[in-house]
Design a protein around this motif. Structure first.
Motif, short mmCIF file in Angstrom:
data_model
loop_
_atom_site.label_atom_id
_atom_site.label_comp_id
_atom_site.label_asym_id
_atom_site.label_seq_id
_atom_site.Cartn_x
_atom_site.Cartn_y
_atom_site.Cartn_z
N ILE A 64 -1.42 -12.61 7.10
CA ILE A 64 -0.54 -11.83 7.97
C ILE A 64 -1.19 -11.61 9.32
O ILE A 64 -0.57 -11.77 10.38
CB ILE A 64 -0.20 -10.48 7.31
CG1 ILE A 64 0.58 -10.71 6.02
CG2 ILE A 64 0.59 -9.59 8.27
CD1 ILE A 64 0.80 -9.43 5.22
N ALA A 65 -2.48 -11.24 9.30
CA ALA A 65 -3.19 -10.97 10.55
C ALA A 65 -3.29 -12.22 11.41
O ALA A 65 -3.14 -12.15 12.64
CB ALA A 65 -4.58 -10.43 10.24
N SER A 66 -3.54 -13.38 10.79
CA SER A 66 -3.63 -14.62 11.55
C SER A 66 -2.31 -14.97 12.21
O SER A 66 -2.27 -15.59 13.28
CB SER A 66 -4.05 -15.77 10.62
OG SER A 66 -5.32 -15.53 10.06
N LEU A 82 -7.34 -10.96 18.83
CA LEU A 82 -8.45 -11.35 17.96
C LEU A 82 -8.98 -10.21 17.10
O LEU A 82 -9.35 -10.44 15.94
CB LEU A 82 -9.59 -11.96 18.79
CG LEU A 82 -9.38 -13.40 19.26
CD1 LEU A 82 -10.57 -13.86 20.09
CD2 LEU A 82 -9.17 -14.34 18.08
N PRO A 83 -9.06 -8.97 17.61
CA PRO A 83 -9.50 -7.90 16.70
C PRO A 83 -8.61 -7.75 15.47
O PRO A 83 -9.09 -7.41 14.38
CB PRO A 83 -9.42 -6.65 17.59
CG PRO A 83 -9.64 -7.16 18.97
CD PRO A 83 -8.94 -8.49 18.99
N ILE A 84 -7.29 -8.01 15.61
CA ILE A 84 -6.39 -7.93 14.47
C ILE A 84 -6.55 -9.14 13.56
O ILE A 84 -6.63 -9.02 12.33
CB ILE A 84 -4.92 -7.84 14.94
CG1 ILE A 84 -4.70 -6.58 15.77
CG2 ILE A 84 -3.97 -7.87 13.75
CD1 ILE A 84 -3.31 -6.48 16.36
N SER A 85 -6.60 -10.33 14.16
CA SER A 85 -6.58 -11.56 13.36
C SER A 85 -7.95 -11.96 12.83
O SER A 85 -8.03 -12.75 11.86
CB SER A 85 -6.00 -12.71 14.19
OG SER A 85 -6.80 -12.94 15.34
N PHE A 86 -9.03 -11.42 13.41
CA PHE A 86 -10.36 -11.89 13.01
C PHE A 86 -11.30 -10.75 12.63
O PHE A 86 -11.86 -10.74 11.53
CB PHE A 86 -10.97 -12.70 14.16
CG PHE A 86 -12.27 -13.37 13.82
CD1 PHE A 86 -12.28 -14.56 13.10
CD2 PHE A 86 -13.48 -12.82 14.21
CE1 PHE A 86 -13.49 -15.17 12.77
CE2 PHE A 86 -14.68 -13.42 13.89
CZ PHE A 86 -14.69 -14.60 13.17
N PHE A 144 -7.23 -1.89 7.07
CA PHE A 144 -7.05 -3.00 6.15
C PHE A 144 -7.56 -2.69 4.74
O PHE A 144 -7.03 -3.20 3.75
CB PHE A 144 -7.77 -4.26 6.67
CG PHE A 144 -6.98 -5.02 7.71
CD1 PHE A 144 -6.08 -4.36 8.55
CD2 PHE A 144 -7.13 -6.38 7.86
CE1 PHE A 144 -5.36 -5.05 9.51
CE2 PHE A 144 -6.41 -7.08 8.82
CZ PHE A 144 -5.53 -6.41 9.64
N THR A 145 -8.60 -1.89 4.63
CA THR A 145 -9.24 -1.66 3.33
C THR A 145 -8.31 -0.99 2.32
O THR A 145 -8.18 -1.48 1.19
CB THR A 145 -10.53 -0.86 3.52
OG1 THR A 145 -11.47 -1.66 4.25
CG2 THR A 145 -11.14 -0.47 2.19
N PRO A 146 -7.63 0.13 2.64
CA PRO A 146 -6.73 0.70 1.63
C PRO A 146 -5.55 -0.21 1.30
O PRO A 146 -5.04 -0.17 0.17
CB PRO A 146 -6.27 2.02 2.26
CG PRO A 146 -6.50 1.86 3.72
CD PRO A 146 -7.70 0.98 3.83
N ILE A 147 -5.13 -1.03 2.25
CA ILE A 147 -4.04 -1.97 1.98
C ILE A 147 -4.49 -3.02 0.97
O ILE A 147 -3.77 -3.34 0.01
CB ILE A 147 -3.55 -2.62 3.29
CG1 ILE A 147 -2.96 -1.56 4.23
CG2 ILE A 147 -2.51 -3.70 3.00
CD1 ILE A 147 -2.66 -2.07 5.62
N ILE A 148 -5.70 -3.56 1.17
CA ILE A 148 -6.23 -4.55 0.23
C ILE A 148 -6.46 -3.93 -1.14
O ILE A 148 -6.15 -4.54 -2.18
CB ILE A 148 -7.53 -5.16 0.79
CG1 ILE A 148 -7.24 -5.95 2.07
CG2 ILE A 148 -8.19 -6.07 -0.25
CD1 ILE A 148 -8.48 -6.40 2.81
N ASP A 149 -6.99 -2.71 -1.18
CA ASP A 149 -7.17 -2.01 -2.45
C ASP A 149 -5.84 -1.89 -3.20
O ASP A 149 -5.77 -2.08 -4.42
CB ASP A 149 -7.75 -0.62 -2.22
CG ASP A 149 -9.25 -0.64 -2.06
OD1 ASP A 149 -9.87 -1.66 -2.40
OD2 ASP A 149 -9.81 0.37 -1.58
N SER A 150 -4.79 -1.54 -2.46
CA SER A 150 -3.47 -1.37 -3.07
C SER A 150 -2.95 -2.70 -3.61
O SER A 150 -2.36 -2.75 -4.70
CB SER A 150 -2.49 -0.78 -2.05
OG SER A 150 -2.94 0.48 -1.58
#
Length: 262
Positions: free
Chosen positions: A75-77, A181-185, A213-219
């Motif tokens: 998604i970020a890319s 880039l901060p969002i995608s990388f 990003f971390t709580p989203i990935i955890d979910s």
């Protein structure tokens, strides 16, 4: 036609415009799909056994751990494409032409958002399919899959609005590709995509723990794999998505209505 009908029709027209632009520049979409797949092959297949053995004493499937994070990276890319598209609209004069036409003004930006959501859904489906092909084994129920899909779409909407806002303040399309880039990388790599928080150095761990990003990935891991997660992480993930959407939406609308790139 009613005002709502005009708005829907104009938004559909802008959506078709953006999908056609995507077909004209397939390298952007290919890059958004290619990066997560390369990461799956590199980290999940080539180095997967090494990571599994070295983290927390082993005992878990690293490919399963990795895949939810790479879905978010996909998604970020994909935020580069709407950022560049918005920048091109602002700098190449098409916005000035739109202003002279009797169209629903928000439809221009909404078309960018909807177009990127559709392309991102396709890319996510391809990444999941490839991950399953090489060994990803989720144990999610149908309800869990639906909740995960809803969260992924919510994240896509949030990051797309924010990327469009960044693109609108860029002076060139090249600048737009760099400003996201901060969002995608940066955020995907400095999160728990590749390593659990407890395996990180203290400074990086602090940043990873408190970034969105971390709580989203955890979910996602909890929904797809049934792994435990911190209490409240799901609500925190939704809160981050809503906050990013609100900031990106109003920032984008303000920049677009000004009619000039900052």
């Amino acid at each position: 036609m009613s005002t709502t009908s005009y708005a829907v029709a104009d938004t559909a027209t802008m959506l078709r415009r953006n999908l056609r632009h995507s077909l004209r520049y397939p390298s952007l979409a290919a890059g958004a799909i290619g990066m997560p797949i390369i990461m799956l092959l590199l980290f999940g297949v080539l180095f997967g056994d090494t990571f599994s053995a070295g983290i927390n004493g082993g005992g878990f499937d690293y490919l399963d751990f990795l895949t939810p994070g790479l879905l978010l990276m996909s998604i970020a890319s994909g935020t580069m494409s709407p950022a560049i598209g918005a920048a091109m609209d602002m700098t190449e004069g098409i916005v000035a032409r739109f202003r002279t036409m009797a169209i629903y003004r928000p439809s221009v930006l909404t078309g960018h958002v909807l177009g990127n959501v559709i392309l991102t859904i396709v890319s996510l489906a391809l990444v999941v399919g490839f991950a399953v092909l090489i060994g990803f084994r989720p144990n999610a129920s149908i309800v869990d899959w639906l909740l995960a899909a809803g969260l992924l779409i919510l994240v896509t909407i949030a990051l797309t609005w924010f990327a469009i806002a960044l693109g609108l303040i860029s002076k060139t399309a090249e600048g737009a590709s760099n400003i996201v880039l901060p969002i995608s990388f940066v955020l995907p790599f400095l999160s728990n995509t590749f390593l659990p928080l407890e395996a990180m150095p203290s400074g990086i761990r602090w940043f990873a723990e408190y970034q969105p990003f971390t709580p989203i990935i955890d979910s996602l891991r909890h929904l797809l794999l049934g792994t435990p997660m911190e209490s409240g992480s799901g609500w925190l993930a939704i809160a981050w998505c809503i906050a990013i959407t609100v900031v990106g939406y109003f920032w984008a609308q303000k920049s677009y209505n000004k009619g000039t790139a900052a």
